[in-house]
Design a protein around this motif. Structure first.
Motif, PDB file in Angstrom:
ATOM      1  N   GLU B 374       5.520  63.237  -6.654  1.00  0.00           N
ATOM      2  CA  GLU B 374       6.905  63.686  -6.708  1.00  0.00           C
ATOM      3  C   GLU B 374       7.552  63.489  -5.332  1.00  0.00           C
ATOM      4  O   GLU B 374       7.024  63.947  -4.325  1.00  0.00           O
ATOM      5  N   VAL B 375       8.652  62.786  -5.307  1.00  0.00           N
ATOM      6  CA  VAL B 375       9.359  62.543  -4.035  1.00  0.00           C
ATOM      7  C   VAL B 375      10.794  63.049  -4.208  1.00  0.00           C
ATOM      8  O   VAL B 375      11.612  62.417  -4.870  1.00  0.00           O
ATOM      9  N   ASN B 376      11.073  64.197  -3.636  1.00  0.00           N
ATOM     10  CA  ASN B 376      12.400  64.807  -3.805  1.00  0.00           C
ATOM     11  C   ASN B 376      13.343  64.495  -2.663  1.00  0.00           C
ATOM     12  O   ASN B 376      14.543  64.753  -2.758  1.00  0.00           O
ATOM     13  N   ASN B 377      12.796  64.015  -1.565  1.00  0.00           N
ATOM     14  CA  ASN B 377      13.666  63.650  -0.440  1.00  0.00           C
ATOM     15  C   ASN B 377      12.997  62.585   0.405  1.00  0.00           C
ATOM     16  O   ASN B 377      11.792  62.336   0.264  1.00  0.00           O
ATOM     17  N   CYS B 378      13.780  61.950   1.232  1.00  0.00           N
ATOM     18  CA  CYS B 378      13.270  60.860   2.067  1.00  0.00           C
ATOM     19  C   CYS B 378      13.987  60.894   3.416  1.00  0.00           C
ATOM     20  O   CYS B 378      15.217  60.849   3.481  1.00  0.00           O
ATOM     21  N   LEU B 379      13.209  61.018   4.474  1.00  0.00           N
ATOM     22  CA  LEU B 379      13.757  60.949   5.828  1.00  0.00           C
ATOM     23  C   LEU B 379      13.550  59.532   6.349  1.00  0.00           C
ATOM     24  O   LEU B 379      12.416  59.068   6.438  1.00  0.00           O
ATOM     25  N   LYS B 380      14.653  58.832   6.634  1.00  0.00           N
ATOM     26  CA  LYS B 380      14.552  57.457   7.142  1.00  0.00           C
ATOM     27  C   LYS B 380      14.814  57.489   8.649  1.00  0.00           C
ATOM     28  O   LYS B 380      15.823  58.040   9.091  1.00  0.00           O
ATOM     29  N   THR B 381      13.919  56.887   9.421  1.00  0.00           N
ATOM     30  CA  THR B 381      14.103  56.869  10.871  1.00  0.00           C
ATOM     31  C   THR B 381      14.212  55.434  11.384  1.00  0.00           C
ATOM     32  O   THR B 381      13.763  54.492  10.727  1.00  0.00           O
ATOM     33  N   ALA B 382      14.813  55.288  12.556  1.00  0.00           N
ATOM     34  CA  ALA B 382      14.941  53.969  13.176  1.00  0.00           C
ATOM     35  C   ALA B 382      15.070  54.134  14.689  1.00  0.00           C
ATOM     36  O   ALA B 382      15.521  55.171  15.182  1.00  0.00           O
ATOM     37  N   ALA B 383      14.665  53.080  15.402  1.00  0.00           N
ATOM     38  CA  ALA B 383      14.807  53.074  16.854  1.00  0.00           C
ATOM     39  C   ALA B 383      15.062  51.633  17.278  1.00  0.00           C
ATOM     40  O   ALA B 383      14.696  50.706  16.556  1.00  0.00           O
ATOM     41  N   GLY B 384      15.698  51.446  18.432  1.00  0.00           N
ATOM     42  CA  GLY B 384      15.988  50.067  18.807  1.00  0.00           C
ATOM     43  C   GLY B 384      16.243  49.857  20.284  1.00  0.00           C
ATOM     44  O   GLY B 384      16.304  50.818  21.066  1.00  0.00           O
ATOM     45  N   PHE B 385      16.394  48.574  20.647  1.00  0.00           N
ATOM     46  CA  PHE B 385      16.749  48.195  22.017  1.00  0.00           C
ATOM     47  C   PHE B 385      18.021  48.944  22.427  1.00  0.00           C
ATOM     48  O   PHE B 385      18.895  49.213  21.599  1.00  0.00           O
ATOM     49  N   GLY B 386      18.095  49.220  23.710  1.00  0.00           N
ATOM     50  CA  GLY B 386      19.214  50.012  24.203  1.00  0.00           C
ATOM     51  C   GLY B 386      18.870  51.494  24.175  1.00  0.00           C
ATOM     52  O   GLY B 386      19.708  52.333  24.485  1.00  0.00           O
ATOM     53  N   GLY B 387      17.602  51.811  23.788  1.00  0.00           N
ATOM     54  CA  GLY B 387      17.164  53.203  23.795  1.00  0.00           C
ATOM     55  C   GLY B 387      17.712  54.040  22.659  1.00  0.00           C
ATOM     56  O   GLY B 387      17.681  55.270  22.706  1.00  0.00           O
ATOM     57  N   CYS B 388      18.210  53.371  21.593  1.00  0.00           N
ATOM     58  CA  CYS B 388      18.873  54.133  20.529  1.00  0.00           C
ATOM     59  C   CYS B 388      17.892  54.565  19.438  1.00  0.00           C
ATOM     60  O   CYS B 388      16.899  53.886  19.177  1.00  0.00           O
ATOM     61  N   ASN B 389      18.185  55.698  18.839  1.00  0.00           N
ATOM     62  CA  ASN B 389      17.390  56.252  17.741  1.00  0.00           C
ATOM     63  C   ASN B 389      18.338  56.787  16.681  1.00  0.00           C
ATOM     64  O   ASN B 389      19.447  57.215  17.008  1.00  0.00           O
ATOM     65  N   ALA B 390      17.881  56.795  15.426  1.00  0.00           N
ATOM     66  CA  ALA B 390      18.698  57.385  14.374  1.00  0.00           C
ATOM     67  C   ALA B 390      17.811  57.882  13.251  1.00  0.00           C
ATOM     68  O   ALA B 390      16.686  57.402  13.063  1.00  0.00           O
ATOM     69  N   ALA B 391      18.317  58.863  12.520  1.00  0.00           N
ATOM     70  CA  ALA B 391      17.623  59.382  11.341  1.00  0.00           C
ATOM     71  C   ALA B 391      18.665  59.756  10.302  1.00  0.00           C
ATOM     72  O   ALA B 391      19.788  60.130  10.639  1.00  0.00           O
ATOM     73  N   VAL B 392      18.276  59.622   9.031  1.00  0.00           N
ATOM     74  CA  VAL B 392      19.171  60.012   7.936  1.00  0.00           C
ATOM     75  C   VAL B 392      18.306  60.587   6.819  1.00  0.00           C
ATOM     76  O   VAL B 392      17.164  60.150   6.622  1.00  0.00           O
ATOM     77  N   LEU B 393      18.840  61.580   6.123  1.00  0.00           N
ATOM     78  CA  LEU B 393      18.060  62.245   5.072  1.00  0.00           C
ATOM     79  C   LEU B 393      18.716  62.074   3.700  1.00  0.00           C
ATOM     80  O   LEU B 393      19.899  62.343   3.524  1.00  0.00           O
ATOM     81  N   PHE B 394      17.916  61.617   2.731  1.00  0.00           N
ATOM     82  CA  PHE B 394      18.354  61.500   1.336  1.00  0.00           C
ATOM     83  C   PHE B 394      17.633  62.582   0.531  1.00  0.00           C
ATOM     84  O   PHE B 394      16.484  62.917   0.810  1.00  0.00           O
ATOM     85  N   GLU B 395      18.320  63.080  -0.498  1.00  0.00           N
ATOM     86  CA  GLU B 395      17.690  64.117  -1.321  1.00  0.00           C
ATOM     87  C   GLU B 395      18.167  64.016  -2.760  1.00  0.00           C
ATOM     88  O   GLU B 395      19.323  63.704  -3.027  1.00  0.00           O
ATOM     89  N   LYS B 396      17.240  64.316  -3.696  1.00  0.00           N
ATOM     90  CA  LYS B 396      17.639  64.433  -5.104  1.00  0.00           C
ATOM     91  C   LYS B 396      18.334  65.768  -5.284  1.00  0.00           C
ATOM     92  O   LYS B 396      17.820  66.794  -4.840  1.00  0.00           O
ATOM     93  N   LEU B 397      19.472  65.773  -5.952  1.00  0.00           N
ATOM     94  CA  LEU B 397      20.278  66.985  -6.053  1.00  0.00           C
ATOM     95  C   LEU B 397      19.532  68.127  -6.708  1.00  0.00           C
ATOM     96  O   LEU B 397      19.606  69.269  -6.278  1.00  0.00           O
ATOM     97  N   THR B 398      18.782  67.821  -7.747  1.00  0.00           N
ATOM     98  CA  THR B 398      18.127  68.877  -8.516  1.00  0.00           C
ATOM     99  C   THR B 398      16.879  69.416  -7.831  1.00  0.00           C
ATOM    100  O   THR B 398      16.269  70.353  -8.318  1.00  0.00           O
ATOM    101  N   SER B 399      16.526  68.804  -6.700  1.00  0.00           N
ATOM    102  CA  SER B 399      15.214  69.108  -6.140  1.00  0.00           C
ATOM    103  C   SER B 399      15.142  70.455  -5.442  1.00  0.00           C
ATOM    104  O   SER B 399      14.091  71.034  -5.316  1.00  0.00           O
ATOM    105  N   ARG B 400      16.258  70.955  -4.966  1.00  0.00           N
ATOM    106  CA  ARG B 400      16.197  72.173  -4.173  1.00  0.00           C
ATOM    107  C   ARG B 400      17.115  73.214  -4.797  1.00  0.00           C
ATOM    108  O   ARG B 400      18.269  72.932  -5.084  1.00  0.00           O
ATOM    109  N   ALA B 401      16.607  74.379  -5.020  1.00  0.00           N
ATOM    110  CA  ALA B 401      17.458  75.441  -5.565  1.00  0.00           C
ATOM    111  C   ALA B 401      18.528  75.794  -4.552  1.00  0.00           C
ATOM    112  O   ALA B 401      18.231  76.097  -3.408  1.00  0.00           O
TER     113      ALA B 401
END
Lengths: 215, 403
Positions: B374-401
């Protein structure tokens, strides 16, 4: 008015001239090339950052503009490193140094790609250089526009500040390609001092006509 | 609890949904086709002997030219587009074709393009003869795409190294929350060129085998190309199917440390992850899955393991798709996010191809073999040249009360 966003400082570099808060601060119009001018500005302002000489022209331009902005408005003494955002755009991406890398790979018999060049073939490297120099760790995004989109940058800057993604934003434009260059960087903060953060005032600061003296 | 914010006197609801997606890569031309290969753990990275890219054999992930031309011909267009633009048009059209409720011609729909190098091959003298010079500019590439798609707005272009794709999704979410637009078509693309290959080779960053993310024996990246499209909307009535996948939040940060090497401590990426979880009001212990950056360079994977472990996510199942698609640069964040969404839809965790033995300083839970879970959410991460980092979170609506 308190609790509204304000433009608190600006640096503009164009046509062999440096303007700080809309006032002419340095001119070296006789410079043979754009790069000569940037080196003259570096020396004039005693920037004392030897790494400058390793940078590509785009980052050199960003470095001079950001140094003068930070000297005028010491935001890194006022805000936590992660509370300052860098939202910068240009038109030509990193095409100036891209061309240099391309020259190094165009001829099989004279093939010499260099990591010291290639690392600069991304426009956001200039954000990285400003971040390193000033220990800025907040939100950072590089946009590419045909011309500066003051409406978008204005609303995105306000959105970051209204939603507590940043307490201070360094915004603007840094472009260098085919011996043509232009930079303007400005700080936006929530404060009593400074000029209202509006698209009209952004256009005034770009034209060096924003009156920073009233406060 | 439903998040509501007041901006400029207007009430916004912070719900942004995934309304369509597509991936064009070495593994296929639809998201389903790509995901089917991932489920079977089939990589798109293989050896090429192509002197136009590199003088020696090169392990890479490439989009099939014949199929690209065939798919592009279906759009009924004449010539006049670069290979990169064709990938973008094929991908965006496919993403939109699956959801007829999305109106690309609406003034409330905006296109966001994510790319690091755009049409950089046009710097080559011969290639450059085929197009006007202004086609070198990313804003012109984006304008060409918007015009072809029939969108009236000036597209936005994000070019922020390898976090471009994740940043473009975060930007789309924020702009949708502002309410000026109701739909964002986020298109991330980069093509494999001699320009990019020679640069990464000069860094001695390219592996002679298929990339081995997080592995003790990893020897560098595999390069790739492709395009990912993610359609996002704040209007629930524009959704096709019953399942609701939300973009919950995201953040970027800078290491302020080095332009070509990541932070040794992972503090920058850690900050981006923490801000993301905080915006989404998601406790670390509820994260089901991390889609990592996992380039398979020594420094990146080391850094990532520290950031993940330091955010109390070390036990969360995590993968990298770089050993399937190669590193697709500005496309990576979108392609990998789309695949993450499909992991949630199909409740399937994809194994990290070519991963054998953990070789990073902090303990992370790398998924070795694909499995149903069961996968109710997904944290996507990234990093790159220039010292940059990013993260974004996806979630299934019904997954969390939500109270």
């Amino acid at each position: 008015m308190e609790n509204t966003t304000k433009i608190t400082a600006a640096c503009v570099i164009e046509n062999g001239k440096v303007y700080v808060n809309s006032k002419l601060d340095f001119a070296a119009e006789g410079s043979a090339t754009s790069l000569d001018f940037l080196k003259a500005a570096y020396t004039h302002y005693q920037l004392n950052y030897p790494k400058f000489y390793k940078m590509d022209s785009l980052c050199k331009l960003a470095m001079v503009a950001s140094e003068l902005l930070m000297r005028t408005n010491r935001i890194n003494e006022k805000y936590a490193s992660e509370a300052i955002a860098l939202i910068i755009a240009n038109g030509a991406s990193s095409l100036e140094i891209d061309t240099e890398h391309q020259v190094s790979i165009a001829d099989e018999a004279n093939f010499f790609p260099s990591p010291a060049v290639f690392v600069y073939t991304l426009p956001n490297i200039l954000i990285g250089e400003i971040a390193i120099r000033n220990k800025i760790k907040g939100e950072n995004t590089f946009f590419i526009f045909d011309t500066f989109d003051e409406d978008f940058i204005h609303s995105y800057t306000d959105s970051l500040m209204n939603n507590d993604k940043a307490k201070c934003v360094i915004a603007g434009w840094v472009d260098f390609y085919e011996d043509k260059y232009r930079a303007f960087l400005y700080t936006v903060e929530r404060t009593n001092e400074g000029e209202a953060h509006t698209t009209t005032n952004i256009n005034k600061l770009i034209d060096n006509k924003l009156n920073f003296e009233r406060n | 609890m439903e998040k509501e914010t007041w901006i400029d006197g207007m009430m916004m609801k912070g719900k942004v949904y995934v309304a369509g997606d597509n991936v064009v890569s070495s593994l296929g031309f639809t998201s389903e086709e790509n995901f089917a290969h991932l489920k079977k753990m089939e990589t798109g990275v293989k050896q090429y002997n192509d002197a136009s890219l590199w003088m020696e054999p090169l392990m890479a992930s490439r989009v099939d030219d014949v199929r690209l031309e065939r798919e592009f011909a279906k759009l009924g267009s004449s010539e006049g587009f670069t290979r990169l633009e064709k990938m973008m048009l094929v991908s965006a059209t496919a993403a939109l074709s699956e959801n007829k409720k999305i109106d690309i011609s609406s003034s409330r729909t905006l296109i966001i393009v994510s790319s690091t190098k755009g049409n950089i091959e046009l710097l080559d003298k011969e290639e450059g003869k085929r197009f006007e010079k202004k086609r070198l500019y990313l804003w012109e590439t984006a304008a060409q795409v918007a015009r072809f798609m029939g969108n009236p707005n000036k597209p936005l272009v994000v070019s922020n190294a390898c976090i471009s794709g994740v940043l473009a999704i975060i930007l789309a979410k924020r702009l949708l929350d502002e309410g000026k637009y109701d739909t964002m078509v986020v298109i991330g693309a980069d093509s494999l060129t001699k320009f990019v290959v020679s640069g990464f080779q000069s860094f001695k960053a390219v592996s002679n085998e298929v990339a081995k993310p997080y592995d003790a024996k990893r020897t560098g990246i595999s390069l790739g190309e492709g395009c990912g499209t993610m359609v996002l909307t704040n209007d629930e009535t524009k959704l096709n199917d019953a399942e609701r996948i939300l973009v919950m939040g995201g953040a970027s940060s800078n290491d302020a440390n080095h332009i070509s090497g990541p932070s040794r401590t992972g503090d920058g990426l850690q900050m981006a992850i923490e801000k993301t979880l905080s915006e989404a009001m998601m406790p670390a212990e509820e994260i089901d899955f991390i889609s990592g950056h996992g380039t398979a360079t020594q420094f990146n994977d080391d850094m990532e393991s520290l950031a993940v472990a330091n955010t109390q996510l070390g036990a969360v199942p995590m993968n990298s798709l770089k050993s399937y698609f190669g590193h697709t640069l500005g496309a990576a964040g979108i392609i990998e996010s789309v695949m993450g969404v499909h992991s949630m839809r199909q409740n399937t965790l994809i194994g990290t191809y070519n991963f054998e033995e953990l070789g990073v300083p902090a303990t992370v839970n790398i998924i070795k073999d694909t499995r149903a879970e069961e996968v109710n959410n997904c944290l996507k991460t990234a990093a790159g040249f220039g010292g940059c980092n990013a993260a974004v979170l996806f979630e299934k609506l019904t997954s969390r009360a939500r109270a």
